[in-house]
Write an enzyme that holds these catalytic residues in place. Structure first.
Site, short mmCIF file in Angstrom:
data_model
loop_
_atom_site.label_atom_id
_atom_site.label_comp_id
_atom_site.label_asym_id
_atom_site.label_seq_id
_atom_site.Cartn_x
_atom_site.Cartn_y
_atom_site.Cartn_z
N ALA A 81 -2.86 -31.04 2.88
CA ALA A 81 -2.08 -32.11 2.27
C ALA A 81 -1.27 -31.58 1.09
CB ALA A 81 -3.00 -33.25 1.82
N TYR A 82 -1.91 -30.75 0.28
CA TYR A 82 -1.23 -30.18 -0.89
C TYR A 82 -0.08 -29.27 -0.45
CZ TYR A 82 -0.63 -27.53 -5.24
OH TYR A 82 -0.11 -26.94 -6.37
N ALA A 83 -0.35 -28.37 0.49
CA ALA A 83 0.69 -27.44 0.95
C ALA A 83 1.85 -28.19 1.59
CB ALA A 83 0.09 -26.44 1.94
#
Length: 311
Positions: A190-192
């Site tokens: 999700a962050y990437a």
């Protein structure tokens, strides 16, 4: 002659070191002078990196507009900046409450920001949210929240400030992103994804803004560590995965990133990658040898799972 030959190498080393020191000192002074009297907006100014950016830009004589989610922490930052600065050489910062993940409030906050000085010279998009976990363990709601904080929030604020810059035909936008906007690391999906999206948007924006003389830069550090961060010892130090990404665990200190942001503003460099050789090499391997990169990542996952089972 023999003595001169022996002394030549140390003298040459000292001479080169002196030249590098003078060059860096001059560059630092030029960077500070480049922000004097400029209106600089910093989002999430109360984070570790936000505080350091506030410190270096305040010392450079910028007119700061500091944004953050907690009024008490903003006031504490204000007091800290005022207490160490020469009031004859600096401006008292303006404080504004802003939750970058609350998309609905950003337009109103942008108006408040512009009302501080009537313009914005430099916008530093620093706010960010992180989450770690396997894809199947992260809810869709958390995925959306991550995109709001790391993508929709920064671009909404940027779009709200852009008309002012375009009309004045000047301005700078800095996105403090992450190396994970370039490569995806397992358990950070999700962050990437949010960081990849932000890079894509600001890459397009950079090209579109050239005709209006608005510069766009992205600063991509590995992991921004805390002031007292110590990497936890792992049980799989010898694995190829750990070797490939080991430097990312140590991170970059907020002071280093803040000073690099200041230099980026001065030089108008379009993209900065703050990484040691191994993570930097990973970016190029992902680009030119994707199959090798994916094999290394898969190997790391297998070794991590094996280690967890043994424990």
């Amino acid at each position: 002659m023999g003595i001169l030959a022996v002394l030549a190498l140390p003298l040459l080393f000292l001479g080169i070191s002196g030249i590098i020191y003078i060059y860096q000192s001059v560059r630092w002074l030029l960077s500070k002078s480049a922000v004097q009297n400029k209106v600089v907006v910093i989002t999430d100014a109360i984070s570790g990196l936000g505080k350091e950016c506030s410190r270096v830009f305040h010392a450079g004589g910028a007119r700061l507009v500091l944004c953050g989610r907690t009024w008490e922490k903003l006031e504490a930052l204000y007091d800290a900046l005022i207490s160490v600065a020469d009031p004859s050489m600096t401006y008292a910062p303006k404080l504004i409450l802003l939750d970058i993940s609350d998309i609905n409030c950003i337009q109103d906050v942008a108006k408040e920001i512009l009302n501080c000085y009537g313009c914005v010279d430099i916008l530093i998009n620093n706010a960010s949210m992180k989450v770690k976990g396997a894809v199947q363990s992260i809810s869709l709601e958390l995925d959306k929240k991550m995109m709001d904080a790391n993508y929709f929030g920064p671009i909404t604020l940027t779009k709200a400030i852009l008309p002012n810059m375009i009309s004045r035909r000047t301005g700078q936008i800095i996105l403090i992103n992450s190396i994970q906007g370039k490569i995806g690391i397992p358990f950070r999906a999700a962050y990437a994804a949010s960081k990849h999206a932000a890079v894509g948007f600001f890459d397009c924006l950079r090209a579109e803004m050239e005709e209006f003389y608005v510069s766009v830069s992205t600063v991509n550090p590995t992991f921004i560590c805390s002031y007292h961060h110590q990497p936890a010892p792992g049980n799989w130090e010898a694995s190829i995965w750990k070797f490939f990404f080991r430097k990312a665990a140590y991170g970059v200190h907020p002071v280093e990133v803040a000073e690099e942001v200041l230099r980026t503003v001065s030089s108008k460099k379009q993209e900065v990658l703050m990484a040691s050789p191994i993570p930097r090499a990973a970016v190029y391997i992902r680009t030119f040898f994707p199959e090798l990169f994916f094999a290394i990542v898969a190997s790391g996952i297998r070794e991590k799972l094996k280690t967890e089972e043994e424990n």
